[in-house]
Scaffold this active site. Structure first.
Site, PDB file in Angstrom:
ATOM      1  N   CYS A 120      -0.894 -14.394  -3.316  1.00 13.51           N
ATOM      2  CA  CYS A 120      -0.665 -12.759  -3.496  1.00 13.51           C
ATOM      3  C   CYS A 120      -1.664 -11.964  -3.105  1.00 13.51           C
ATOM      4  O   CYS A 120      -1.579 -11.125  -2.036  1.00 13.51           O
ATOM      5  CB  CYS A 120      -0.412 -12.555  -4.895  1.00 13.51           C
ATOM      6  SG  CYS A 120       0.745 -13.493  -5.744  1.00 13.51           S
ATOM      7  N   HIS A 173      -2.107  -5.625  -7.519  1.00 14.77           N
ATOM      8  CA  HIS A 173      -2.668  -6.900  -7.326  1.00 14.77           C
ATOM      9  C   HIS A 173      -4.163  -6.832  -6.343  1.00 14.77           C
ATOM     10  O   HIS A 173      -4.426  -7.773  -5.700  1.00 14.77           O
ATOM     11  CB  HIS A 173      -2.255  -8.085  -7.062  1.00 14.77           C
ATOM     12  CG  HIS A 173      -2.670  -9.389  -7.781  1.00 14.77           C
ATOM     13  ND1 HIS A 173      -1.990 -10.648  -7.621  1.00 14.77           N
ATOM     14  CD2 HIS A 173      -3.833  -9.569  -8.436  1.00 14.77           C
ATOM     15  CE1 HIS A 173      -2.738 -11.487  -8.268  1.00 14.77           C
ATOM     16  NE2 HIS A 173      -3.666 -10.952  -8.641  1.00 14.77           N
TER      17      HIS A 173
END
Ligand SMILES: *[C@@H]1O[C@H](CO)[C@@H](O)[C@H](O)[C@H]1NC(C)=O
Ligand SMILES: *[C@@H]1O[C@H](CO)[C@@H](O)[C@H](O)[C@H]1NC(C)=O
Ligand SMILES: *[C@@H]1O[C@H](CO)[C@@H](O)[C@H](O)[C@H]1NC(C)=O
Length: 598
Positions: free
Chosen positions: A89, A150
């Site tokens: 990610c 994130h």
């Protein structure tokens, strides 16, 4: 999302005159092929989390139902060799947002941590990196991010928001500054801080054993220590025990939160209502910004574990809770596409769908697979080289500009979105840094036969695991692996027993000579070529080695954002509503707690 101040919107007029020009062109049939795409379309980017390329109907799945994404592909251009810049990610998204390999911004692993672990770490996308949102914002676009970020939050204080989306070119943000993880769902096995927790538990046990031994020795008169010391040791045991115990509840409270712009609005977040909240926010965003132009990045929380799915979809797919969650995601995408159509924005919006990397093979609960399916491709999430970790869905739709139903087999990268949308928005890519992405419009429109990427480099953290060479003259697609992870002998190419495969150390093999595959004949990377069987073996290796050297010469060292010091949880950086460390608030409207009506 608060009130939107009136913005400078020069675009619609320019757009009208441009589409007028286009019509003239088309009528006269003179400049059809050369016609540049109209400037300043709306841009809608949808990114799924951990979705495998083999999970979608339009990529060959005949049992999972994804009609809305399939329709997007029918109406647009489908890419079959669309590659994430990293298999995890944080680095994949950093590269997507900046059009640059994550190593260039310090957003890939150099010390073992491969993704941000806490909202209260100090690492994140550096302030001197430029996202496509920043450039389009400067071009008069309204820019919004809904869903997962994130990429870090703070640097030095709880509210400096140095890494926050609002400091990276987004006017509005609603969603998770972190990511979904198993810890967000009470009762699921923990993902974050598992090592730290293991250590706390070990210290607790060792200290307890020591204390009991000393106390027993003293009670039996075998040793003489002051009672004070024994009590001190006993309190230490208690302290370790409490930290260990608290770390379960607090990971959820500290990481699983929802923010609206700069405010924490739900802590810890209620997972059951997340899908309907994201739907509501996205539809409201489109409605409020329909005069355009807008850039909306919908960064879905689906289909990452813990796969909390509403009852409308639970038990409905043929593929367990993972399949249910994929079908719910498809429904959500359908709701967004319907809103675009309802507001008459379909032809003025470039819509894109992708996944940040491949499906997570190691995500299993007992025998039940909880991760995605990467189709015929080998490997998955976390594996830097194997196709399964990086080859993801890629769909672009723009009716009237991009041909419907076109399929492009050429190599493209998620990093290509950066220069592509910057250009469409009338901006310029920064000239003071290396940009790895390439404008894909010519390829999508059918004007260019070949991708601008002759070589692509596949990293696992800071280690170059593999490289790809698309040899235009021969049409061959060579792939070389320098390093591959050791996979579990019985697993379907996965590292069972670990969260994800490692990038270096004893868990990987260094190949010398490297492994060579011809993906044009062997897309599943099943048959490595040998010098004896492949006459071009040596020449291909040498050509790619040269390309790797050239690529390496463009890298320069930058401060690592995932170093232990920046990864560590720092109480003074913790986004928190209500008194610290209890941080607790829940969202205003109880009606939203109800499941969405499909
Ligand atoms: C469809 O997706 C499911 C769930 O990921 C997977 O188990 C199945 O093998 C896929 N089917 C095909 C034909 O790819
Ligand atoms: C949108 O584009 C399609 C494809 O070019 C065209 O058929 C349709 O009429 C357009 N719709 C509008 C409202 O312009
Ligand atoms: C950002 O700053 C870091 C350190 O201050 C530097 O190494 C890096 O090159 C800068 N990046 C850009 C794109 O200017």
């Amino acid at each position: 999302m608060g009130s939107t101040a009136p913005r400078r919107r020069a675009a619609p007029a320019a757009r009208d005159s441009l589409s007028g020009l286009l019509t003239v062109c088309l009528l006269l049939r003179t400049c059809e092929l050369k016609a540049a795409p109209p400037l300043k379309p709306n841009i809608l980017l949808i990114m799924a989390d951990d979705l495998g390329i083999g999970d979608l109907g339009c990529y060959g799945n005949d049992t999972l139902r994804t009609p809305n994404i399939d329709r997007l592909a029918e109406e647009g251009v489908r890419l079959t060799q669309h590659l994430a810049a990293a298999p995890l990610c944080t680095p994949s998204r950093a590269a997507f947002l900046t059009g640059r390999h994550a190593l260039r911004s310090g957003m890939d692993a150099t010390h073992g941590y491969r993704a941000l672990q806490w909202n209260a770490g100090s690492g994140g996308l550096p302030q001197n990196e430029t996202t496509f949102a920043r450039i389009l914002q400067q071009q008069g676009y309204a820019t919004g991010l809904i869903g997962k970020w994130h990429q870090g939050v703070n640097c030095e204080s709880r509210t400096d928001h140095c890494h926050h989306p609002l400091n990276h070119g987004f006017d509005e943000f609603y969603g998770m500054p972190f990511t979904l993880v198993n810890d967000c769902h009470p009762g699921r096995p923990p993902e974050v801080g598992a090592a730290l927790r293991g250590r706390l538990w070990l210290y607790t046990q060792v200290m307890a054993l020591g204390t009991v031994t000393v106390a027993a020795g003293k009670a039996l008169g075998l040793i003489s220590v002051p009672w004070k010391l024994a009590w001190g040791a006993a309190s230490l045991v208690l302290l370790f025990f409490i930290s260990w115990y608290a770390s379960f509840g607090f990971v959820r409270r500290w990481n699983c939160i929802l923010m609206r712009n700069r405010d924490v609005v739900e802590q810890p977040m209620a997972l059951g209502s997340a899908a309907s909240l994201l739907r509501r926010e996205t539809l409201s965003y489109i409605e409020r910004n329909k005069p355009g132009p807008f850039l909306l990045f919908v960064s879905l929380l689906h289909v990452h574990v813990p796969l909390v799915t509403t009852k409308e979809f639970l038990g409905k797919s043929q593929h367990g809770v993972y399949g249910d969650n994929v079908e719910e995601m498809d429904w959500l995408v359908g709701e967004i596409l319907n809103a675009i159509e309802r507001h008459g924005l379909k032809n003025t919006t470039l819509t894109y769908f992708t996944s940040d990397h491949g499906g997570h093979l190691e995500a299993r609960d007992g025998g039940v697979q909880l991760g995605g399916w990467n189709g015929i491709y080998r490997g998955g999430k976390g594996m830097g080289g194997w196709e399964g970790g990086i080859r993801v869905p890629g769909i672009f739709r723009w009716p009237g500009v991009l041909p419907a139903g076109r399929v492009v087999q050429e190599p493209t990268s998620l990093m290509d979105v950066f220069p592509t949308v910057v250009r469409l928005g009338g901006g310029q890519v920064p000239h003071d840094r290396v940009i790895d992405g390439r404008n894909v419009m010519p390829l999508l429109q059918g004007e260019a036969e070949h991708s601008a990427h002759e070589f692509l480099f596949h990293y696992c953290g800071e280690f170059l695991h593999a490289a790809r060479w698309h040899e235009k003259d021969s049409g061959k697609l060579w792939k070389i692996h320098y390093i591959t992870p050791h996979v579990h002998p019985e697993g379907a190419g996965a590292c069972y027993g670990r969260g994800v495969c490692p990038c270096s150390g004893p868990g990987v093999t260094h190949h010398d000579p490297p492994l060579l595959f011809d993906l044009s004949e062997d897309p599943s990377e099943a048959r490595p070529l040998a010098p004896g069987s492949e006459p071009r073996y040596g020449a291909v290796l040498a050509r790619v080695a040269q390309a790797v050297r050239d690529h390496r010469s463009t890298l320069s060292p930058v401060p690592p954002q995932l170093s232990p010091g920046r990864i560590a949880w720092k109480p003074w950086l913790q986004p928190c509503c209500g008194p610290f460390p209890f941080c607790s608030c829940s969202q205003e409207d109880p009606a939203l707690r109800r499941a969405p009506s499909a």
